[in-house]
Design an enzyme around this catalytic site. Structure first.
Site, mmCIF file in Angstrom:
data_model
loop_
_atom_site.group_PDB
_atom_site.id
_atom_site.type_symbol
_atom_site.label_atom_id
_atom_site.label_comp_id
_atom_site.label_asym_id
_atom_site.label_seq_id
_atom_site.Cartn_x
_atom_site.Cartn_y
_atom_site.Cartn_z
ATOM 1 C CB SER A 105 35.509 40.036 38.843
ATOM 2 O OG SER A 105 35.423 40.257 37.463
ATOM 3 C CB THR A 159 40.534 40.704 40.057
ATOM 4 O OG1 THR A 159 39.399 40.378 39.253
ATOM 5 C CG2 THR A 159 41.662 39.738 39.794
ATOM 6 N NE ARG A 170 32.404 43.758 42.129
ATOM 7 C CZ ARG A 170 32.720 43.322 40.910
ATOM 8 N NH1 ARG A 170 32.149 42.238 40.425
ATOM 9 N NH2 ARG A 170 33.586 43.966 40.167
ATOM 10 C CG ASP A 324 34.889 42.985 33.151
ATOM 11 O OD1 ASP A 324 34.079 42.066 33.019
ATOM 12 O OD2 ASP A 324 34.663 44.009 33.825
ATOM 13 C CG HIS A 328 31.027 45.268 31.620
ATOM 14 N ND1 HIS A 328 29.928 44.448 31.786
ATOM 15 C CD2 HIS A 328 31.946 44.842 32.517
ATOM 16 C CE1 HIS A 328 30.181 43.564 32.746
ATOM 17 N NE2 HIS A 328 31.394 43.776 33.205
ATOM 18 C CG ASP A 366 37.469 37.438 35.924
ATOM 19 O OD1 ASP A 366 37.393 37.522 34.681
ATOM 20 O OD2 ASP A 366 37.315 38.412 36.678
ATOM 21 C CG HIS A 367 33.816 36.804 34.093
ATOM 22 N ND1 HIS A 367 33.665 37.666 33.023
ATOM 23 C CD2 HIS A 367 34.182 37.590 35.144
ATOM 24 C CE1 HIS A 367 33.902 38.899 33.415
ATOM 25 N NE2 HIS A 367 34.238 38.899 34.697
HETATM 26 ZN ZN LIG Z 1 32.673 42.573 34.455
#
Ligand SMILES: [Zn+2]
Length: 458
Positions: A105, A159, A170, A324, A328, A366-367
């Site tokens: 991200s 983000t 990050r 997200d 996970h 974002d992905h």
């Molecule tokens: Zn992630």
């Protein structure tokens, strides 16, 4: 094969559509040309609302739709008139000319926030050379627009961070978390942690989790970021009950949990076959505590605080972060509940954009992520990963499989292209296949008010 239930639902939808105005029924009979032509506006935008569904690939959207409204139903985000897909790859720290096919991200956010590719883990800094990259929020502030940054994660998570911070990693979220970013420490002449940089931008509306990062008493002058926020005249609130008190004219910092905000729904995690398969599960939809606002409530408040009748407009980013995080965790109910909550926030934004046609609204991810909708598992044929069977709105079982890591390991992102949809000025530029970095240029063109040659001579 279509079930009779679905066929009936489609027939009813077509029948209902026929009773509406001509342009609508033209769309209902399959020809959407007129609707699309009407949706194209190449002018400038006064406001920009960007919705980022973290990890919200096509399978996450489809799973949420099947579960919540049925396979033939439509989510709010499905009504965006113009959609396309964009590529999300990042680049390698050791060789920035080579793609890293699976982004995180931080790198993907740097892409849409600054228009530049970087390596995984970086927050709006260049791969290898570690130079700061100017963000769309910083440009919006230069244009005297109001700004907002809202998330269900920690406010210092990747983000929201890419819009208002420049650090090498990050992980450097609070002043006590700077191990991976020695050069960014204030004592080393840097701009400080993500929390400190977020406040230094004087963003009008900040809402999310992560209070613990802002409470670290380790800034160089001994103050915490929360004390810094108060010194900067922020109204700081810690619960949903504080939201009605927030009024336009004073900056708002809402920190509703110490870490990430609580998911809306809960349910059983996905397990290896045949656990969890015989009895399809129904998600529990009451997981979020009353003291935490929903993403839709935060979005409505943010728009209320940012919107003003005249002068420059606003830029607002809203992240549905835990799609997200639950992907996970291989937790389908958590993941779908967050997607549905994100969609409700999008509906708030779309209602505003329909009433304010000078608003560019974008919904994207974002992905991609791990979850896949697969066939009903049997003893002979079943996924090698973990899986869960859910009973959907259609009253049909839907199997979700997670197979990008071993059982009880952290499931991985994927490198697929993802959906981008939009409405309002410049929205047509999401159509087709673009790259994540093109989104930065699209938003810049919208707030710069540079309409195309064609429209200025028309
Ligand atoms: Zn992630």
């Amino acid at each position: 094969m279509r079930s009779p239930y679905v066929a009936t639902a489609i027939a009813l939808a077509v029948f209902a559509g026929a009773a509406l105005e001509t342009i609508r029924s033209r769309a209902e009979d399959g020809d959407r040309s007129a609707v699309l032509r009407q949706a194209i506006d190449d002018g400038p935008a006064r406001n920009v609302i960007l919705f980022i569904g973290d990890g919200m690939g096509d399978s996450e959207i489809t799973a949420a739709r099947n579960y919540e409204v049925g396979a033939a139903g439509r989510l709010a985000m499905d009504a965006l008139p113009l959609t396309g897909a964009y590529t999300t790859y990042s680049v390698r720290e050791t060789d920035p000319d080579l793609p890293d096919y699976v982004t995180d991200s931080a790198a993907s956010g740097t892409g849409w926030a600054t228009g530049h590719k970087t390596s995984n883990g970086r927050i709006s800094t260049t791969a290898q050379t570690d130079s700061d990259l100017k963000t769309i929020l910083e440009i919006a502030r230069e244009r005297s627009m109001r700004t907002g940054n809202v998330t269900t994660a920690e406010l210092t998570d990747a983000t929201p961070a890419v819009l208002a911070a420049h650090v090498a990693s990050r992980t450097c979220q609070g002043p006590a978390d700077m191990t991976a970013c020695p050069q960014d420490k204030k004592s080393a002449g840097g701009k400080g942690s993500i929390a400190e940089q977020m406040l230094a931008h004087d963003i009008d509306v900040l809402m999310g989790g992560g209070a613990a990062r802002f409470d670290q008493q380790t800034m160089e002058d001994g103050r915490s970021p929360i004390q810094e926020a108060l010194a900067r005249n922020y109204r700081v609130i810690g619960g949903a009950a504080g939201l009605p008190l927030a009024m336009p004219g004073r900056k708002l910092l809402g920190l509703f949990t110490t870490g990430n905000m609580t998911t809306e729904w809960s349910g059983l995690e996905a397990l290896p076959y045949p656990s969890n398969v015989a009895r399809p599960q129904v998600c529990k939809e009451d997981h979020r505590p009353a003291g935490e606002p929903s993403l839709a409530e935060m979005t409505a408040k943010a728009i209320e605080l940012l919107d003003r009748p005249s002068g420059p407009g606003f830029f607002l980013q809203v992240e549905g972060a835990s799609i997200d995080k639950e992907d996970h965790n291989a937790n389908p109910c958590g993941q779908i509940g967050e997607t549905v909550a994100f969609d409700r926030a999008i509906k708030i934004g779309m209602d505003f954009a329909r009433a304010h046609r000078d608003t560019l609204l974008i919904v994207t991810a974002d992905h991609g992520h791990t979850s896949q909708i697969v066939s009903m598992p049997t003893d002979l044929d079943h996924p090698t990963g973990v899986m869960s069977v859910l009973m959907t709105h259609d009253q049909a079982p839907m199997t979700i499989a997670y197979g990008t890591n071993a059982y009880h390991r952290f499931m991985d992102h994927t490198g697929t292209q993802v959906r981008i949809g939009a409405m309002g000025p410049q929205a047509a530029n999401v159509v087709g296949i673009t790259d994540q970095t093109d989104l930065f240029r699209l938003m810049l063109r919208a707030i710069d008010g540079r309409a195309s040659q064609e429209s200025s001579t028309r």
